[in-house]
Design a protein around this motif. Structure first.
Motif, PDB file in Angstrom:
ATOM      1  N   SER A 177     -26.386  14.164   8.259  1.00 56.01           N
ATOM      2  CA  SER A 177     -25.173  13.942   9.195  1.00 56.01           C
ATOM      3  C   SER A 177     -25.660  13.070  10.413  1.00 56.01           C
ATOM      4  O   SER A 177     -26.580  13.378  10.966  1.00 56.01           O
ATOM      5  CB  SER A 177     -24.369  14.986   9.792  1.00 56.01           C
ATOM      6  OG  SER A 177     -23.890  15.806   8.430  1.00 56.01           O
ATOM      7  N   VAL A 210     -17.036  14.922  11.882  1.00 58.09           N
ATOM      8  CA  VAL A 210     -18.197  15.639  11.510  1.00 58.09           C
ATOM      9  C   VAL A 210     -18.071  16.853  12.572  1.00 58.09           C
ATOM     10  O   VAL A 210     -17.983  16.925  13.447  1.00 58.09           O
ATOM     11  CB  VAL A 210     -19.523  14.797  11.943  1.00 58.09           C
ATOM     12  CG1 VAL A 210     -20.440  15.899  11.707  1.00 58.09           C
ATOM     13  CG2 VAL A 210     -19.519  13.808  11.085  1.00 58.09           C
ATOM     14  N   GLN A 249     -22.145  10.441   6.990  1.00 54.66           N
ATOM     15  CA  GLN A 249     -22.395  11.746   6.274  1.00 54.66           C
ATOM     16  C   GLN A 249     -22.680  11.491   4.854  1.00 54.66           C
ATOM     17  O   GLN A 249     -22.198  10.757   4.113  1.00 54.66           O
ATOM     18  CB  GLN A 249     -21.098  12.955   6.329  1.00 54.66           C
ATOM     19  CG  GLN A 249     -20.815  13.140   7.736  1.00 54.66           C
ATOM     20  CD  GLN A 249     -19.434  14.113   7.604  1.00 54.66           C
ATOM     21  OE1 GLN A 249     -19.664  15.305   7.364  1.00 54.66           O
ATOM     22  NE2 GLN A 249     -18.265  13.477   7.798  1.00 54.66           N
TER      23      GLN A 249
END
Length: 208
Positions: free
Chosen positions: A70, A201, A47
């Motif tokens: 991401s 994430v 990220q």
């Protein structure tokens, strides 16, 4: 239009550098590729915030945008622009999902151009980009960076991309900058900062 936006979104990672670049020796290039390929195998997620600067011949001022990237292996990638406008592109399940300030659409990502560009970006997180047969790669270095310059071999990709440069800070195996020159001569530079490796994430990053 989608291809231009897609290509612009994809590529880049720190400012333009004027330090003298010198070609790596064969041994240096081999050691660099081996190190990056080995160390990035452990990356599952990536990220980063990014600043993108696009220079176009017909505009007096550069276009500067900000956002967040991401990535989740093996093939999920999200680019979300937040300033000065909101625009998101998500790659997953062989499709490209787009949210243009609330207007959503999907595009088949199985075309060769989309497939190869997406593969190169994902490959930059795991070292596999060095093995792509559709790009020739030259390796350079300066006082701050190791640099891999990718030139498309296929006429199809050359319609859009002239060259892509990936910058790796010395003693680091992840890309910190991407410079791209399009066939038109326009350039895109993306600088990544606040990079997080293998942090969780949220699933929402890959949905629109």
């Amino acid at each position: 239009m989608i291809k231009n936006i897609f290509i612009t979104a994809l590529l880049s990672v720190s400012g333009l550098f004027f330090a003298q670049n010198t070609a790596m020796s064969g041994a240096e290039a081999k050691a660099f590729v081996s190190k990056v390929s080995s160390e990035t195998k452990e990356i599952k997620t990536l990220q980063s915030d990014f600043t993108q600067t696009k220079k176009m011949d017909f505009l007096d001022k550069n276009i500067v945008t900000y956002g967040k990237m991401s990535l989740k292996t093996p093939n999920m990638l999200s680019w979300k622009y937040t300033k000065p406008y909101q625009y998101s592109i998500v790659f997953k399940e062989n499709k490209i999902f787009i949210n243009d300030q609330g207007k959503k659409s999907a595009v088949d990502a199985k075309s060769k151009t989309f497939e190869k560009i997406n593969k190169l970006i994902v490959g930059s997180s795991n070292g596999q980009m060095f093995n792509d047969p559709e790009f020739s790669v030259a390796y350079f270095k300066n006082g701050s960076f190791n640099i891999a310059k990718f030139t498309p071999k296929s006429a199809q990709l050359l319609k859009y991309i002239k060259q892509i440069e990936l910058y790796f800070p010395k003693n680091q195996s992840t890309v910190s900058q991407v410079n791209m020159t399009e066939a038109s001569g326009d350039t895109t530079n993306i600088v990544f900062k606040n990079t997080k490796i293998n942090a969780p994430v949220a699933a929402s990053e890959f949905s629109l």
